[in-house]
Design a protein around this motif. Structure first.
Motif, mmCIF file in Angstrom:
data_model
loop_
_atom_site.group_PDB
_atom_site.id
_atom_site.type_symbol
_atom_site.label_atom_id
_atom_site.label_comp_id
_atom_site.label_asym_id
_atom_site.label_seq_id
_atom_site.Cartn_x
_atom_site.Cartn_y
_atom_site.Cartn_z
ATOM 1 N N GLY A 106 33.502 49.602 56.858
ATOM 2 C CA GLY A 106 34.614 50.094 57.663
ATOM 3 C C GLY A 106 35.253 51.336 57.070
ATOM 4 N N GLU A 107 36.312 51.793 57.739
ATOM 5 C CA GLU A 107 37.018 52.986 57.288
ATOM 6 C C GLU A 107 37.593 52.765 55.889
ATOM 7 N N LYS A 108 37.475 53.769 55.045
ATOM 8 C CA LYS A 108 37.898 53.645 53.649
ATOM 9 C C LYS A 108 39.273 54.273 53.438
ATOM 10 N N SER A 109 40.122 53.590 52.699
ATOM 11 C CA SER A 109 41.427 54.106 52.307
ATOM 12 C C SER A 109 41.426 54.361 50.800
ATOM 13 N N ARG A 110 42.150 55.389 50.371
ATOM 14 C CA ARG A 110 42.341 55.581 48.926
ATOM 15 C C ARG A 110 43.456 54.640 48.485
ATOM 16 N N ILE A 111 43.210 53.880 47.439
ATOM 17 C CA ILE A 111 44.147 52.838 47.007
ATOM 18 C C ILE A 111 44.682 53.190 45.627
ATOM 19 N N VAL A 112 46.009 53.073 45.468
ATOM 20 C CA VAL A 112 46.671 53.456 44.221
ATOM 21 C C VAL A 112 47.489 52.284 43.690
ATOM 22 N N ALA A 113 47.217 51.894 42.453
ATOM 23 C CA ALA A 113 47.998 50.864 41.763
ATOM 24 C C ALA A 113 49.006 51.549 40.850
ATOM 25 N N VAL A 114 50.270 51.120 40.922
ATOM 26 C CA VAL A 114 51.337 51.736 40.133
ATOM 27 C C VAL A 114 51.877 50.718 39.138
ATOM 28 N N GLU A 115 51.903 51.098 37.871
ATOM 29 C CA GLU A 115 52.378 50.186 36.824
ATOM 30 C C GLU A 115 53.435 50.868 35.963
ATOM 31 N N PRO A 116 54.215 50.094 35.205
ATOM 32 C CA PRO A 116 55.223 50.693 34.324
ATOM 33 C C PRO A 116 54.569 51.335 33.101
ATOM 34 N N SER A 117 55.045 52.507 32.726
ATOM 35 C CA SER A 117 54.462 53.186 31.559
ATOM 36 C C SER A 117 54.758 52.425 30.269
ATOM 37 N N ALA A 118 55.754 51.516 30.303
ATOM 38 C CA ALA A 118 56.063 50.716 29.116
ATOM 39 C C ALA A 118 55.138 49.506 28.963
ATOM 40 N N CYS A 119 54.343 49.224 29.995
ATOM 41 C CA CYS A 119 53.370 48.122 29.926
ATOM 42 C C CYS A 119 52.130 48.541 30.724
ATOM 43 N N PRO A 120 51.409 49.563 30.225
ATOM 44 C CA PRO A 120 50.373 50.233 31.015
ATOM 45 C C PRO A 120 49.004 49.559 30.932
ATOM 46 N N THR A 121 48.892 48.397 31.528
ATOM 47 C CA THR A 121 47.680 47.589 31.405
ATOM 48 C C THR A 121 46.443 48.308 31.927
ATOM 49 N N LEU A 122 46.550 48.886 33.119
ATOM 50 C CA LEU A 122 45.390 49.524 33.741
ATOM 51 C C LEU A 122 45.101 50.906 33.173
ATOM 52 N N THR A 123 46.164 51.632 32.797
ATOM 53 C CA THR A 123 45.973 53.011 32.353
ATOM 54 C C THR A 123 45.767 53.136 30.846
ATOM 55 N N ARG A 124 46.190 52.146 30.072
ATOM 56 C CA ARG A 124 46.010 52.198 28.617
ATOM 57 C C ARG A 124 45.292 50.978 28.053
ATOM 58 N N GLY A 125 45.179 49.920 28.824
ATOM 59 C CA GLY A 125 44.559 48.701 28.321
ATOM 60 C C GLY A 125 43.050 48.828 28.176
ATOM 61 N N LYS A 126 42.485 47.880 27.475
ATOM 62 C CA LYS A 126 41.044 47.830 27.264
ATOM 63 C C LYS A 126 40.442 46.765 28.174
ATOM 64 N N TYR A 127 39.291 47.068 28.772
ATOM 65 C CA TYR A 127 38.611 46.084 29.619
ATOM 66 C C TYR A 127 37.776 45.200 28.708
ATOM 67 N N ALA A 128 38.265 43.990 28.483
ATOM 68 C CA ALA A 128 37.633 43.115 27.502
ATOM 69 C C ALA A 128 38.016 41.669 27.770
ATOM 70 N N TYR A 129 37.308 40.741 27.144
ATOM 71 C CA TYR A 129 37.686 39.342 27.231
ATOM 72 C C TYR A 129 38.936 39.108 26.389
ATOM 73 N N ASP A 130 39.891 38.371 26.956
ATOM 74 C CA ASP A 130 41.124 38.072 26.234
ATOM 75 C C ASP A 130 41.722 36.781 26.773
ATOM 76 N N PHE A 131 42.662 36.262 26.002
ATOM 77 C CA PHE A 131 43.419 35.084 26.422
ATOM 78 C C PHE A 131 44.523 35.501 27.396
ATOM 79 N N GLY A 132 44.841 34.613 28.315
ATOM 80 C CA GLY A 132 45.924 34.880 29.252
ATOM 81 C C GLY A 132 47.294 34.578 28.677
ATOM 82 N N ASP A 133 47.329 33.903 27.523
ATOM 83 C CA ASP A 133 48.607 33.521 26.926
ATOM 84 C C ASP A 133 48.611 33.877 25.451
ATOM 85 N N THR A 134 49.797 33.804 24.846
ATOM 86 C CA THR A 134 49.955 34.224 23.458
ATOM 87 C C THR A 134 49.492 33.164 22.469
ATOM 88 N N ALA A 135 49.575 31.885 22.848
ATOM 89 C CA ALA A 135 49.169 30.804 21.941
ATOM 90 C C ALA A 135 47.666 30.531 21.990
#
Length: 452
Positions: free
Chosen positions: A283-312
């Motif tokens: 179907g028709e394609k839209s450009r999609i933009v995700a916006v995150e806080p620069s103080a918690c930049p998961t998508l723009t500064r994070g690493k794509y890797a296996y990790d735990f979802g919690d701190t413990a």
């Protein structure tokens, strides 16, 4: 000029949409932290009822919405779609701006879209108690509301900085009958450990998740509910985008650009996934933009890797964009976006190039939210301000380029319980928090080692 695009209750979606069915490459497996082998249903049984586990792993394109869930949805769904005529004029843009407004729910945000089915499936399984975590309080409020409807006791661990910033969210949770606890707390072994090391710890969603999970696994009559990140949560939220597709057709428009804020990924997936799937199926394609806080930049500064979802480190390992499970974001006001990881499905879509990601500071997002409120009348939640900022920037780009594009964004919640943040903004007391680069480096260096 038409402003509101409203669907009849009979037009509410009867199925949730599952992007996994249309991914060109399958989602990486969720791994057991001990064996590093893919987890099976039995590994998830201490936390979730069977129906939600099935939804977590299914690759079926459509999952039927149960009638009792649709009955509750009708309290506020279908949610309205608005054309932002006044904002367009204020910006002087040739762009057409539309927003899907999720603040019409009883809890004031998109979160009941998944709270209701989670409570329903737990009730069907005979569960009487749920534990969960919350940041700003929108998810905790929503699950408390759902628990009151399905006769389930709810205990909410709220990140301490948000617990102190937003007392009225706590009051709403208690009105719905839930127990709200500041996290880290003395109620759990992990909470006590964190407080022993730092009695003034501001908390994080990772810590609050650990506390909620700890209580759930100790009692077979208690389950855990999560407001974002997991596949079944994102699945439930797709009612947003499915409705929006019908409403955009009513407006005789199709979005060139879709914008959503991202923390754990649920409201972004809700608006974006149905459109992504539409494009993947030709179907028709839209450009999609995700916006995150620069103080918690998961998508723009994070690493794509296996990790735990919690701190413990009590949860399975999922492959996602992460800042490291030990990372504690600064205490900025968009508490719902203060999470170290991004939903695996959102992360996978980012790796496949299905959307772009940008980050903004706290003050520029509040500036955008105030501009929106003064033209459209709705005061957005701090989280939603990120989507507003993203949409405004896209509209200003259209102005510079002379392009008459159609922009759709998800206004995922109102800010009526966040007015202390606006008060601070107007007083000039709102700062643009910077995360600690050294802490981020340490958190990323501590990612679990997963074999190829």
């Amino acid at each position: 000029m038409k402003t509101k695009f409203l669907l009849d209750e009979s037009q509410m979606p009867k199925y949730w949409y599952n992007l996994q069915a249309d991914f060109p490459e399958p989602l990486p497996a969720v791994l057991h932290p001990g064996t590093q082998q893919p987890v099976g249903p039995s590994d998830l049984e201490p936390l979730f009822p069977e129906a939600l586990i099935e939804q977590e792993v299914t690759t079926e394109r459509e999952v039927e919405i149960p009638e009792p869930v649709r009955d509750v949805y009708q309290l506020w769904r279908p949610a309205p779609l608005y054309r932002a005529h006044r904002l367009e004029r204020a910006l002087g843009t040739p762009a057409k701006i539309f927003y899907k407004y999720e603040g019409v729910s009883p809890a004031g945000s998109h979160k009941p879209n998944t709270a209701i089915p989670q409570a329903f499936y737990n009730q069907q399984a005979g569960i009487r108690t749920l534990t969960t975590e919350t940041g700003a309080g929108q998810w905790g409020t929503s699950l408390s509301f759902a628990g009151s409807l399905f006769d389930i006791d709810v205990t909410v661990f709220q990140v301490r900085v948000s617990y102190n910033q937003k007392p009225y969210r706590r009051a709403v949770m208690e009105t719905y009958g839930a127990k709200c606890v500041p996290s880290p707390s003395e109620l759990t072994e992990f909470g006590r450990k964190v407080l022993a090391e730092n009695p003034d710890h501001t908390g994080s969603l990772g810590i609050a998740i650990s506390e909620a999970v700890e209580l759930a696994v100790q009692d077979p009559n208690t389950k855990y509910a999560l407001g974002s990140v997991l596949n079944h949560v994102l699945l439930h939220q797709t009612v947003i985008g499915l409705e929006a597709m019908q409403q955009m057709e009513m407006a005789d428009c199709w979005p060139d650009v879709i914008v959503g804020c991202t923390g754990g990924g649920s409201n972004f997936a809700g608006i974006a996934f149905p459109f992504m799937g539409h494009a993947l199926r030709g179907g028709e394609k839209s450009r999609i933009v995700a916006v995150e806080p620069s103080a918690c930049p998961t998508l723009t500064r994070g690493k794509y890797a296996y990790d735990f979802g919690d701190t413990a480190h009590m949860t399975p390992l999922t492959k996602m964009h992460t800042l490291g499970s030990g990372f504690t974001p600064p205490g900025f006001h968009a508490g719902g976006l203060r999470y170290h990881g991004m939903a695996p499905m959102v992360s996978h879509a980012k790796e496949l190039g299905l959307f772009d990601a940008v980050s903004y500071t706290q003050r520029e997002c509040f500036e955008a939210g105030v501009l929106f409120a003064r033209n459209e009348g709705i005061v957005p939640a701090p989280e939603a301000n990120h989507a507003v900022k993203g949409a405004i920037d896209e509209a200003l780009r259209c102005k510079r380029e002379g392009k008459e594009e159609v922009i759709l964004f998800n206004l995922c919640g109102h800010g009526h319980f966040d007015m202390a943040a606006y008060t601070s903004y107007f007083a000039g007391e709102l700062s643009d928090h910077e995360y600690d680069e050294q802490e981020l480096a340490m958190a990323l260096s501590g990612l679990p080692s997963v074999g190829a």
